[in-house]
Scaffold this motif. Sequence first.
Motif, PDB file in Angstrom:
ATOM      1  N   VAL A 291      -0.732   5.623   3.464  1.00 18.32           N
ATOM      2  CA  VAL A 291      -1.411   5.600   4.753  1.00 18.32           C
ATOM      3  C   VAL A 291      -1.571   4.173   5.251  1.00 18.32           C
ATOM      4  CG1 VAL A 291      -3.492   6.254   6.035  1.00 18.32           C
ATOM      5  CG2 VAL A 291      -2.684   7.698   4.144  1.00 18.32           C
ATOM      6  N   LEU A 292      -1.262   3.972   6.519  1.00 17.49           N
ATOM      7  CA  LEU A 292      -1.544   2.725   7.208  1.00 17.49           C
ATOM      8  C   LEU A 292      -2.308   3.066   8.487  1.00 17.49           C
ATOM      9  CD1 LEU A 292      -1.313  -0.293   7.802  1.00 17.49           C
ATOM     10  CD2 LEU A 292       0.982   0.143   8.747  1.00 17.49           C
ATOM     11  N   TYR A 293      -3.513   2.527   8.594  1.00 19.86           N
ATOM     12  CA  TYR A 293      -4.339   2.791   9.767  1.00 19.86           C
ATOM     13  C   TYR A 293      -4.126   1.716  10.821  1.00 19.86           C
ATOM     14  CZ  TYR A 293      -6.911   6.072   6.802  1.00 19.86           C
ATOM     15  OH  TYR A 293      -7.261   7.112   5.973  1.00 19.86           O
ATOM     16  N   ILE A 294      -4.273   2.129  12.079  1.00 18.82           N
ATOM     17  CA  ILE A 294      -4.219   1.216  13.217  1.00 18.82           C
ATOM     18  C   ILE A 294      -5.580   1.250  13.901  1.00 18.82           C
ATOM     19  CG2 ILE A 294      -3.073   0.651  15.386  1.00 18.82           C
ATOM     20  CD1 ILE A 294      -0.680   2.288  14.441  1.00 18.82           C
ATOM     21  N   SER A 295      -6.096   0.075  14.263  1.00 14.08           N
ATOM     22  CA  SER A 295      -7.395   0.003  14.922  1.00 14.08           C
ATOM     23  C   SER A 295      -7.267  -0.745  16.232  1.00 14.08           C
ATOM     24  CB  SER A 295      -8.415  -0.701  14.014  1.00 14.08           C
ATOM     25  OG  SER A 295      -9.614  -0.935  14.705  1.00 14.08           O
ATOM     26  N   GLY A 296      -8.019  -0.294  17.243  1.00 14.93           N
ATOM     27  CA  GLY A 296      -7.896  -0.946  18.534  1.00 14.93           C
ATOM     28  C   GLY A 296      -9.189  -1.219  19.259  1.00 14.93           C
ATOM     29  N   SER A 297     -10.363  -1.054  18.635  1.00 16.70           N
ATOM     30  CA  SER A 297     -11.610  -1.296  19.351  1.00 16.70           C
ATOM     31  C   SER A 297     -12.680  -1.811  18.421  1.00 16.70           C
ATOM     32  CB  SER A 297     -12.098  -0.008  20.020  1.00 16.70           C
ATOM     33  OG  SER A 297     -12.671   0.851  19.056  1.00 16.70           O
TER      34      SER A 297
ATOM     35  N   THR B 218      -8.040  -0.419   1.688  1.00 13.09           N
ATOM     36  CA  THR B 218      -7.237   0.325   2.653  1.00 13.09           C
ATOM     37  C   THR B 218      -6.640  -0.623   3.680  1.00 13.09           C
ATOM     38  OG1 THR B 218      -8.666   2.234   2.374  1.00 13.09           O
ATOM     39  CG2 THR B 218      -7.309   2.183   4.349  1.00 13.09           C
ATOM     40  N   GLU B 219      -5.371  -0.409   3.985  1.00 11.80           N
ATOM     41  CA  GLU B 219      -4.688  -1.276   4.939  1.00 11.80           C
ATOM     42  C   GLU B 219      -5.038  -0.882   6.374  1.00 11.80           C
ATOM     43  OE1 GLU B 219      -3.265  -3.807   4.075  1.00 11.80           O
ATOM     44  OE2 GLU B 219      -2.501  -3.574   2.041  1.00 11.80           O
ATOM     45  N   LEU B 220      -5.284  -1.883   7.203  1.00 13.47           N
ATOM     46  CA  LEU B 220      -5.654  -1.651   8.587  1.00 13.47           C
ATOM     47  C   LEU B 220      -4.916  -2.656   9.459  1.00 13.47           C
ATOM     48  CD1 LEU B 220      -7.690   0.049  10.330  1.00 13.47           C
ATOM     49  CD2 LEU B 220      -9.195  -1.939  10.204  1.00 13.47           C
TER      50      LEU B 220
ATOM     51  N   ARG C 229       5.429  -7.685  13.077  1.00 15.17           N
ATOM     52  CA  ARG C 229       4.262  -7.461  12.223  1.00 15.17           C
ATOM     53  C   ARG C 229       4.141  -5.982  11.860  1.00 15.17           C
ATOM     54  NH1 ARG C 229       1.731  -9.573   8.439  1.00 15.17           N
ATOM     55  NH2 ARG C 229       1.912 -11.533   9.579  1.00 15.17           N
ATOM     56  N   LEU C 230       4.414  -5.121  12.813  1.00 16.99           N
ATOM     57  CA  LEU C 230       4.394  -3.685  12.544  1.00 16.99           C
ATOM     58  C   LEU C 230       5.385  -3.334  11.446  1.00 16.99           C
ATOM     59  CD1 LEU C 230       3.831  -0.644  13.211  1.00 16.99           C
ATOM     60  CD2 LEU C 230       5.617  -0.853  14.962  1.00 16.99           C
ATOM     61  N   LEU C 231       6.646  -3.793  11.588  1.00 14.65           N
ATOM     62  CA  LEU C 231       7.671  -3.450  10.608  1.00 14.65           C
ATOM     63  C   LEU C 231       7.379  -4.071   9.245  1.00 14.65           C
ATOM     64  CD1 LEU C 231      10.857  -3.762  12.838  1.00 14.65           C
ATOM     65  CD2 LEU C 231       9.763  -1.667  12.007  1.00 14.65           C
ATOM     66  N   HIS C 232       6.890  -5.296   9.259  1.00 13.70           N
ATOM     67  CA  HIS C 232       6.572  -5.962   7.999  1.00 13.70           C
ATOM     68  C   HIS C 232       5.458  -5.224   7.256  1.00 13.70           C
ATOM     69  CE1 HIS C 232       5.802  -9.205   5.124  1.00 13.70           C
ATOM     70  NE2 HIS C 232       4.520  -9.061   5.420  1.00 13.70           N
ATOM     71  N   THR C 233       4.425  -4.794   8.015  1.00 15.82           N
ATOM     72  CA  THR C 233       3.296  -4.119   7.373  1.00 15.82           C
ATOM     73  C   THR C 233       3.684  -2.739   6.867  1.00 15.82           C
ATOM     74  OG1 THR C 233       1.831  -5.295   8.899  1.00 15.82           O
ATOM     75  CG2 THR C 233       0.893  -3.448   7.684  1.00 15.82           C
ATOM     76  N   VAL C 234       4.453  -2.008   7.656  1.00 14.04           N
ATOM     77  CA  VAL C 234       4.941  -0.694   7.205  1.00 14.04           C
ATOM     78  C   VAL C 234       5.740  -0.844   5.917  1.00 14.04           C
ATOM     79  CG1 VAL C 234       6.584   1.143   7.747  1.00 14.04           C
ATOM     80  CG2 VAL C 234       4.905   0.418   9.463  1.00 14.04           C
ATOM     81  N   ARG C 235       6.628  -1.838   5.886  1.00 18.10           N
ATOM     82  CA  ARG C 235       7.442  -2.052   4.693  1.00 18.10           C
ATOM     83  C   ARG C 235       6.566  -2.434   3.503  1.00 18.10           C
ATOM     84  NH1 ARG C 235      10.997   0.564   4.219  1.00 18.10           N
ATOM     85  NH2 ARG C 235      10.817   0.734   1.979  1.00 18.10           N
ATOM     86  N   GLN C 236       5.555  -3.253   3.757  1.00 20.86           N
ATOM     87  CA  GLN C 236       4.641  -3.698   2.706  1.00 20.86           C
ATOM     88  C   GLN C 236       3.893  -2.527   2.091  1.00 20.86           C
ATOM     89  OE1 GLN C 236       1.895  -6.676   4.087  1.00 20.86           O
ATOM     90  NE2 GLN C 236       0.478  -6.359   2.400  1.00 20.86           N
ATOM     91  N   VAL C 237       3.401  -1.622   2.930  1.00 19.90           N
ATOM     92  CA  VAL C 237       2.655  -0.464   2.429  1.00 19.90           C
ATOM     93  C   VAL C 237       3.570   0.479   1.673  1.00 19.90           C
ATOM     94  CG1 VAL C 237       1.329   1.581   3.114  1.00 19.90           C
ATOM     95  CG2 VAL C 237       0.891  -0.626   4.228  1.00 19.90           C
TER      96      VAL C 237
ATOM     97  N   ASP D 190       1.030   2.691  -5.178  1.00 24.06           N
ATOM     98  CA  ASP D 190       0.083   3.791  -4.987  1.00 24.06           C
ATOM     99  C   ASP D 190      -0.226   3.927  -3.519  1.00 24.06           C
ATOM    100  OD1 ASP D 190      -1.265   1.412  -4.731  1.00 24.06           O
ATOM    101  OD2 ASP D 190      -3.156   2.225  -5.469  1.00 24.06           O
ATOM    102  N   GLY D 191      -0.747   5.064  -3.140  1.00 16.85           N
ATOM    103  CA  GLY D 191      -1.117   5.298  -1.741  1.00 16.85           C
ATOM    104  C   GLY D 191      -2.354   4.491  -1.405  1.00 16.85           C
ATOM    105  N   VAL D 192      -2.480   4.106  -0.130  1.00 13.54           N
ATOM    106  CA  VAL D 192      -3.616   3.284   0.293  1.00 13.54           C
ATOM    107  C   VAL D 192      -4.750   4.132   0.816  1.00 13.54           C
ATOM    108  CG1 VAL D 192      -2.209   1.287   0.806  1.00 13.54           C
ATOM    109  CG2 VAL D 192      -2.626   2.964   2.582  1.00 13.54           C
ATOM    110  N   CYS D 193      -4.566   5.420   0.863  1.00 19.65           N
ATOM    111  CA  CYS D 193      -5.673   6.296   1.267  1.00 19.65           C
ATOM    112  C   CYS D 193      -6.550   6.539   0.071  1.00 19.65           C
ATOM    113  CB  CYS D 193      -5.156   7.611   1.835  1.00 19.65           C
ATOM    114  SG  CYS D 193      -6.440   8.755   2.338  1.00 19.65           S
ATOM    115  N   ARG D 194      -7.650   5.743  -0.053  1.00 16.33           N
ATOM    116  CA  ARG D 194      -8.536   5.847  -1.216  1.00 16.33           C
ATOM    117  C   ARG D 194      -9.501   6.997  -1.016  1.00 16.33           C
ATOM    118  NH1 ARG D 194      -5.205   2.069  -1.833  1.00 16.33           N
ATOM    119  NH2 ARG D 194      -5.664   0.195  -3.015  1.00 16.33           N
ATOM    120  N   ARG D 195      -9.367   8.050  -1.787  1.00 11.02           N
ATOM    121  CA  ARG D 195     -10.197   9.239  -1.580  1.00 11.02           C
ATOM    122  C   ARG D 195     -11.270   9.309  -2.648  1.00 11.02           C
ATOM    123  NH1 ARG D 195      -5.051  10.319  -0.536  1.00 11.02           N
ATOM    124  NH2 ARG D 195      -4.571  10.880  -2.647  1.00 11.02           N
TER     125      ARG D 195
END
Length: 398
Positions: A348-354, A369-371, A380-388, A393-398
């Motif tokens: 999971v990669l979250y996007i925040s805008g506010s 968690t990645e944001l 930056r979008l492509l680099h971060t997607v590739r990084q995640v 392991d998944g970044v969605c910490r449950r």
Amino acid sequence: MSQGKDPSAVPRPPVRVQAKRAADPTEEGREPAYDRLARLACTLLGAPLALVVLRDGDREALKGQHGLPAAGVAEPPLDLSFRDLVAPGPAGIVVEDVRASSDWATHPRLRRLGVGSFASVPLLASDGLIRGGLWVLQPGQRRWTPDDLGVLQELAAQATEDHDLRMAAGAELERARVMGRLAGGITHEFNNLLTTILGHAALLLEEAGLSPRGREDVGQIQRASERAATLVRQLLPLRGQSGGYGVIEGESGSGSHAAPSEQSAESGGPHETILLVEDEAQVRELTHRVLERAGYTVLAAGDAEAAGALADRHAGHIHLLLTDMMLPSASGRELAARLSIHRPAVKVLYISGSSDEAIARHRLLQPGTELLEKPFSLDRLLHTVRQVLRTSDGVCRR
């Protein structure tokens, strides 16, 4: 000092305290400040019982109490109206012997409480209207002095001043909250617009046929957008408080980052499937286009429900959920939790805008968690997607 008027001339229907709107001063429940006021009145006047009652129209509520009634009543009855015990002006009322008073000897509320004498002063609002009253009550006779009444009047004035200060502070806090929500909404919209502008400008600069003058014009658009992004960031005083999250700030520079095509080559030709969830259509279409150009398979949706339906219909793997934090009907965190039930390996990669989301993530996300914050550049979008996607392991910490 006044003995007051005949209480039979004043309508005093029983009033039970009901659940009321938050702004109602007679909202049910005692308050510590008024309990302290009653206790101070008892202490200063040597009285066994003091009450503070607020009213709004026909509604009354016991807001403060100290001591116990004389006749063995454990609590002052809330179904008794005290409006007729409040003087119509600021002077107050004193009754030295209830049983000897033609006005008060048969008063049902005083008899029920076993009151032999009392003194009361009104709580006056700044406009002079009576907001409620402060009473001190005794089981036997008492000679109330002018000083006694003066003490009560001083306490009532202090209580009114404290109340006005609390109300003013509450109003100021509410204005701040409204302005915060407004700033958060404006920030969200600006970040979406800036992401779209900067993204399309970057794509336009990749066009081989673009003239030098056109390239300069696009560069001016990028620079102006970057300045706007800097101004928007000034609306986010909490931006730097990441709280342990992997916050990846949006970068919008035009000359210092690899172009999207270069990123895809650097990544070795991605092939993963990404579920993209973004309610802003322009940002969704731009992100979809860039990810597909980079070689990813993209499933795009505008809300959590559509995303869930896409995931259910997709027979293959979904390697990454790329979702905005705040969606129309559910948070990105809730969507990730639902998706992980049947696809536990999804990252999971979250996007925040506010700015609202910058605060909300302290409740919705766990550390690590990645944001990715808007506005972000395409590289930056492509680099971060590739990084995640490269993480083990998944970044969605449950």
